[in-house]
Motif scaffolding. Structure first.
Motif, PDB file in Angstrom:
ATOM      1  N   ARG A 130      -5.543 -45.784 -30.507  1.00 34.98           N
ATOM      2  CA  ARG A 130      -6.589 -45.912 -29.513  1.00 34.98           C
ATOM      3  C   ARG A 130      -5.994 -45.714 -27.948  1.00 34.98           C
ATOM      4  O   ARG A 130      -4.810 -46.013 -27.508  1.00 34.98           O
ATOM      5  N   GLN A 131      -6.995 -44.758 -27.386  1.00 38.15           N
ATOM      6  CA  GLN A 131      -6.381 -44.580 -25.758  1.00 38.15           C
ATOM      7  C   GLN A 131      -6.509 -45.793 -24.977  1.00 38.15           C
ATOM      8  O   GLN A 131      -7.241 -46.546 -24.959  1.00 38.15           O
ATOM      9  N   VAL A 132      -5.290 -45.520 -24.041  1.00 43.17           N
ATOM     10  CA  VAL A 132      -5.359 -46.923 -23.015  1.00 43.17           C
ATOM     11  C   VAL A 132      -6.325 -46.677 -21.782  1.00 43.17           C
ATOM     12  O   VAL A 132      -6.546 -45.395 -21.488  1.00 43.17           O
ATOM     13  N   VAL A 176       7.383 -42.844 -15.338  1.00 42.88           N
ATOM     14  CA  VAL A 176       6.658 -42.007 -15.783  1.00 42.88           C
ATOM     15  C   VAL A 176       5.363 -42.204 -15.876  1.00 42.88           C
ATOM     16  O   VAL A 176       4.840 -43.340 -16.676  1.00 42.88           O
ATOM     17  N   ASP A 177       4.241 -41.795 -15.118  1.00 44.89           N
ATOM     18  CA  ASP A 177       2.855 -42.127 -15.409  1.00 44.89           C
ATOM     19  C   ASP A 177       2.380 -41.068 -16.099  1.00 44.89           C
ATOM     20  O   ASP A 177       2.034 -39.875 -15.620  1.00 44.89           O
ATOM     21  N   ALA A 178       2.180 -41.291 -17.369  1.00 34.45           N
ATOM     22  CA  ALA A 178       1.507 -40.430 -18.181  1.00 34.45           C
ATOM     23  C   ALA A 178       0.563 -40.993 -19.310  1.00 34.45           C
ATOM     24  O   ALA A 178       0.853 -42.129 -19.416  1.00 34.45           O
ATOM     25  N   ASP A 179      -0.191 -40.469 -20.239  1.00 36.88           N
ATOM     26  CA  ASP A 179      -0.973 -41.016 -21.008  1.00 36.88           C
ATOM     27  C   ASP A 179      -0.360 -40.885 -22.355  1.00 36.88           C
ATOM     28  O   ASP A 179       0.555 -41.526 -22.735  1.00 36.88           O
ATOM     29  N   TRP A 186       3.909 -45.852 -17.330  1.00 36.84           N
ATOM     30  CA  TRP A 186       2.608 -46.545 -16.749  1.00 36.84           C
ATOM     31  C   TRP A 186       1.746 -45.662 -17.700  1.00 36.84           C
ATOM     32  O   TRP A 186       1.245 -44.407 -17.260  1.00 36.84           O
ATOM     33  N   LEU A 187       1.203 -46.160 -18.728  1.00 35.64           N
ATOM     34  CA  LEU A 187       0.315 -45.537 -19.722  1.00 35.64           C
ATOM     35  C   LEU A 187      -1.133 -45.074 -18.944  1.00 35.64           C
ATOM     36  O   LEU A 187      -1.675 -46.239 -18.714  1.00 35.64           O
ATOM     37  N   ASN A 188      -1.307 -43.910 -18.565  1.00 38.00           N
ATOM     38  CA  ASN A 188      -2.584 -43.473 -18.133  1.00 38.00           C
ATOM     39  C   ASN A 188      -2.789 -44.349 -16.827  1.00 38.00           C
ATOM     40  O   ASN A 188      -3.960 -44.651 -16.312  1.00 38.00           O
ATOM     41  N   GLY A 189      -1.804 -44.662 -16.233  1.00 36.49           N
ATOM     42  CA  GLY A 189      -2.021 -45.394 -14.587  1.00 36.49           C
ATOM     43  C   GLY A 189      -2.216 -46.907 -14.893  1.00 36.49           C
ATOM     44  O   GLY A 189      -2.463 -47.724 -13.755  1.00 36.49           O
ATOM     45  N   HIS A 190      -2.155 -47.428 -16.029  1.00 33.92           N
ATOM     46  CA  HIS A 190      -2.870 -48.675 -16.292  1.00 33.92           C
ATOM     47  C   HIS A 190      -1.984 -49.628 -16.349  1.00 33.92           C
ATOM     48  O   HIS A 190      -0.889 -49.994 -17.449  1.00 33.92           O
TER      49      HIS A 190
END
Length: 145
Positions: free
Chosen positions: A93-95, A82-85, A54-58
């Motif tokens: 580009r950042q999620v 795994v919840d991490a960015d 879950w990239l960046n909780g998104h």
């Protein structure tokens, strides 16, 4: 000197040959069938798992349901959540941020994931961290790893 076999000797030899001929398929066929069946349709505890980021909780409930249904359709037994960015590594580009790990909004999504996994017969494990450090909204820097 070779003596011709008598009727009794032929009887024993024929009986042993018949027992051997019957025993080989009886002893080996079920083992081969079980091995083949287990390979083609492994039990739940032997099915593959994946890392589910879950990239960046998104994420959303709809995305969670879609992901888990696809895991089931592909034969997975579950996932390690795994919840991490890390999305911005290598110049990407950042999620956008979703709910913070452990927050009420995040827990609602996590409970949805557990309910959907249960409905589909999947196992979910949780990597209990946020990013590369142990933490959550209630963990102060002094309490962190």
């Amino acid at each position: 000197m070779n003596r011709p076999r008598t009727g009794r000797g032929l009887w024993y030899a024929g009986g042993l040959a018949a027992i051997a001929a019957l025993a080989v398929p009886i002893l080996s066929a079920p083992k081969c069938d079980a091995l083949r069946d287990g390979f083609l349709n492994p039990p739940a505890e032997a099915r593959m798992r994946c890392y589910w980021w879950w990239l960046n909780g998104h994420t959303t409930e709809a995305a969670i349901t879609r992901d888990l249904e696809q895991m089931k359709a592909k034969g997975y037994g579950g996932a390690i959540l795994v919840d991490a960015d890390g999305s911005s590594q290598e110049g990407n580009r950042q999620v956008p941020a979703g709910p913070t790990f452990g927050s009420p909004g995040w827990r609602a999504l996590y409970l949805h994931a557990l309910r959907e996994a249960d409905r589909l017969g999947l196992e979910i494990s949780l990597n209990i961290l946020s990013g590369w450090n142990l933490g959550g909204p209630t963990v102060t820097p002094e309490q962190g790893a």
